[in-house]
Design a protein around this motif. Structure first.
Motif, mmCIF file in Angstrom:
data_model
loop_
_atom_site.group_PDB
_atom_site.id
_atom_site.type_symbol
_atom_site.label_atom_id
_atom_site.label_comp_id
_atom_site.label_asym_id
_atom_site.label_seq_id
_atom_site.Cartn_x
_atom_site.Cartn_y
_atom_site.Cartn_z
ATOM 1 N N GLU A 10 24.545 33.755 32.728
ATOM 2 C CA GLU A 10 24.851 32.577 33.559
ATOM 3 C C GLU A 10 26.328 32.199 33.451
ATOM 4 O OE1 GLU A 10 22.724 28.597 33.867
ATOM 5 O OE2 GLU A 10 21.319 29.777 32.678
ATOM 6 N N THR A 11 26.875 32.283 32.243
ATOM 7 C CA THR A 11 28.312 31.984 32.060
ATOM 8 C C THR A 11 29.149 32.991 32.829
ATOM 9 O OG1 THR A 11 27.925 30.973 29.917
ATOM 10 C CG2 THR A 11 30.150 31.805 30.330
ATOM 11 N N SER A 12 28.736 34.250 32.753
ATOM 12 C CA SER A 12 29.445 35.300 33.456
ATOM 13 C C SER A 12 29.370 35.065 34.971
ATOM 14 C CB SER A 12 28.805 36.619 33.030
ATOM 15 O OG SER A 12 29.386 37.659 33.671
ATOM 16 N N ARG A 13 28.227 34.600 35.439
ATOM 17 C CA ARG A 13 28.061 34.323 36.865
ATOM 18 C C ARG A 13 29.013 33.218 37.336
ATOM 19 N NH1 ARG A 13 24.217 35.094 40.824
ATOM 20 N NH2 ARG A 13 24.048 37.103 39.798
ATOM 21 N N LEU A 14 29.235 32.223 36.486
ATOM 22 C CA LEU A 14 30.203 31.170 36.849
ATOM 23 C C LEU A 14 31.600 31.774 37.019
ATOM 24 C CD1 LEU A 14 29.295 28.166 34.512
ATOM 25 C CD2 LEU A 14 28.937 28.327 36.985
ATOM 26 N N GLY A 15 31.926 32.718 36.156
ATOM 27 C CA GLY A 15 33.213 33.395 36.274
ATOM 28 C C GLY A 15 33.305 34.180 37.570
ATOM 29 N N GLU A 16 32.209 34.824 37.904
ATOM 30 C CA GLU A 16 32.176 35.613 39.144
ATOM 31 C C GLU A 16 32.378 34.692 40.356
ATOM 32 O OE1 GLU A 16 28.770 38.126 39.177
ATOM 33 O OE2 GLU A 16 29.358 39.105 41.031
ATOM 34 N N GLU A 17 31.785 33.512 40.304
ATOM 35 C CA GLU A 17 31.953 32.559 41.413
ATOM 36 C C GLU A 17 33.407 32.093 41.519
ATOM 37 O OE1 GLU A 17 27.416 30.846 40.973
ATOM 38 O OE2 GLU A 17 29.085 29.427 40.793
ATOM 39 N N LEU A 18 34.038 31.850 40.364
ATOM 40 C CA LEU A 18 35.440 31.424 40.395
ATOM 41 C C LEU A 18 36.320 32.521 41.011
ATOM 42 C CD1 LEU A 18 37.683 29.389 39.721
ATOM 43 C CD2 LEU A 18 37.821 30.428 37.440
ATOM 44 N N ALA A 19 35.971 33.767 40.735
ATOM 45 C CA ALA A 19 36.790 34.884 41.228
ATOM 46 C C ALA A 19 36.961 34.838 42.741
ATOM 47 C CB ALA A 19 36.168 36.213 40.811
ATOM 48 N N ALA A 20 35.949 34.353 43.429
ATOM 49 C CA ALA A 20 36.009 34.307 44.899
ATOM 50 C C ALA A 20 37.138 33.398 45.378
ATOM 51 C CB ALA A 20 34.669 33.836 45.454
ATOM 52 N N ARG A 21 37.569 32.470 44.511
ATOM 53 C CA ARG A 21 38.627 31.534 44.900
ATOM 54 C C ARG A 21 40.003 32.002 44.466
ATOM 55 N NH1 ARG A 21 35.802 26.433 42.169
ATOM 56 N NH2 ARG A 21 37.769 25.384 42.639
ATOM 57 N N LEU A 22 40.089 33.112 43.743
ATOM 58 C CA LEU A 22 41.367 33.540 43.157
ATOM 59 C C LEU A 22 42.127 34.489 44.065
ATOM 60 C CD1 LEU A 22 40.264 34.233 39.471
ATOM 61 C CD2 LEU A 22 41.353 32.166 40.409
ATOM 62 N N GLY A 23 43.430 34.341 44.055
ATOM 63 C CA GLY A 23 44.296 35.254 44.790
ATOM 64 C C GLY A 23 45.492 35.640 43.941
ATOM 65 N N SER A 24 46.355 36.420 44.524
ATOM 66 C CA SER A 24 47.545 36.934 43.859
ATOM 67 C C SER A 24 48.318 35.833 43.139
ATOM 68 C CB SER A 24 48.428 37.586 44.925
ATOM 69 O OG SER A 24 49.610 38.039 44.343
ATOM 70 N N GLY A 25 48.637 36.047 41.871
ATOM 71 C CA GLY A 25 49.454 35.107 41.108
ATOM 72 C C GLY A 25 48.685 33.958 40.481
ATOM 73 N N ASP A 26 47.387 33.877 40.717
ATOM 74 C CA ASP A 26 46.623 32.762 40.139
ATOM 75 C C ASP A 26 46.427 32.943 38.630
ATOM 76 O OD1 ASP A 26 46.407 31.215 42.369
ATOM 77 O OD2 ASP A 26 44.423 31.919 42.945
ATOM 78 N N VAL A 27 46.275 31.810 37.953
ATOM 79 C CA VAL A 27 46.134 31.784 36.498
ATOM 80 C C VAL A 27 44.855 31.025 36.130
ATOM 81 C CG1 VAL A 27 47.154 30.863 34.371
ATOM 82 C CG2 VAL A 27 48.621 31.887 36.123
ATOM 83 N N VAL A 28 44.082 31.607 35.225
ATOM 84 C CA VAL A 28 42.889 30.935 34.700
ATOM 85 C C VAL A 28 43.083 30.776 33.195
ATOM 86 C CG1 VAL A 28 40.386 31.007 34.424
ATOM 87 C CG2 VAL A 28 41.435 31.967 36.494
ATOM 88 N N ALA A 29 43.238 29.530 32.746
ATOM 89 C CA ALA A 29 43.469 29.220 31.330
ATOM 90 C C ALA A 29 42.130 28.837 30.698
ATOM 91 C CB ALA A 29 44.469 28.070 31.218
ATOM 92 N N CYS A 30 41.688 29.621 29.704
ATOM 93 C CA CYS A 30 40.390 29.366 29.068
ATOM 94 C C CYS A 30 40.582 28.774 27.679
ATOM 95 C CB CYS A 30 39.590 30.659 28.951
ATOM 96 S SG CYS A 30 39.154 31.362 30.550
#
Ligand SMILES: Nc1ncnc2c1ncn2[C@@H]1O[C@H](COP(=O)(O)OP(=O)(O)OP(=O)(O)O)[C@@H](O)[C@H]1O
Ligand SMILES: [Mg+2]
Length: 144
Positions: A10-30
């Motif tokens: 389920e946690t991994s699925r949330l990451g997969e959903e976020l990926a749909a919003r990401l484009g070139s140069g984006d940063v995800v700080a965990c």
């Protein structure tokens, strides 16, 4: 957005959903303690970005590079970093400017080096061993 997950899938699925919003140069700080699920989340992001290589915490190498469908993907793990100077030395600013998507574990170590425009993902252990709280927010920087 605040979420509660009950499995690593389920946690991994949330990451997969976020990926749909990401484009070139984006940063995800965990952010989040040891074992809170940062790598599981990032594995999902990578799946969503079309990465086919194995994704694991680059604890000793600090950065792994993968090929996504839309852009390169850089996966950082700053757990062993002791100073912002070390982060500069590894070329962090060049990675940020490269157009690749940057996914960062232990992002608090980067402090002011993080760009203002970023996604923040904070994971926390939940009430039992399979439960995690996952908060995802988007920062667009200070409006001009
Ligand atoms: N709901 C959940 N979400 C994510 N991981 C979970 C969950 N429930 C149990 N787990 C387990 O918690 C562990 C999370 O490990 P992971 O490597 O993703 O953490 P991490 O935050 O990257 O840790 P580190 O700081 O050591 O890199 C895994 O063993 C996973 O199976
Ligand atoms: Mg990890």
């Amino acid at each position: 957005m605040d979420h509660v997950t009950h499995s690593e899938a389920e946690t991994s699925r949330l990451g997969e959903e976020l990926a749909a919003r990401l484009g070139s140069g984006d940063v995800v700080a965990c952010f989040g303690d040891l074992g809170s699920g940062k790598t599981r989340f990032i594995q999902g992001v990578c799946r969503g970005l079309g990465v086919r290589e194995h994704v694991a915490s680059p604890t000793f190498t600090i950065v792994n590079e993968y090929g996504g469908i839309r852009s390169r993907v850089f996966h950082f793990d700053f757990y062993r970093i002791r100073s912002a100077a070390e982060i500069l030395d590894l070329g962090f600013e060049e990675y940020l400017a490269s157009g690749g998507i940057c996914l960062i574990e232990w992002a608090e170590k980067a402090g002011d080096l993080l760009p203002e425009r970023r996604y923040e993902v904070t994971l926390a252990l939940g009430e039992d061993e399979h439960t995690r709280a996952v908060a995802i927010s988007e920062y667009r920087g200070v409006p001009a």
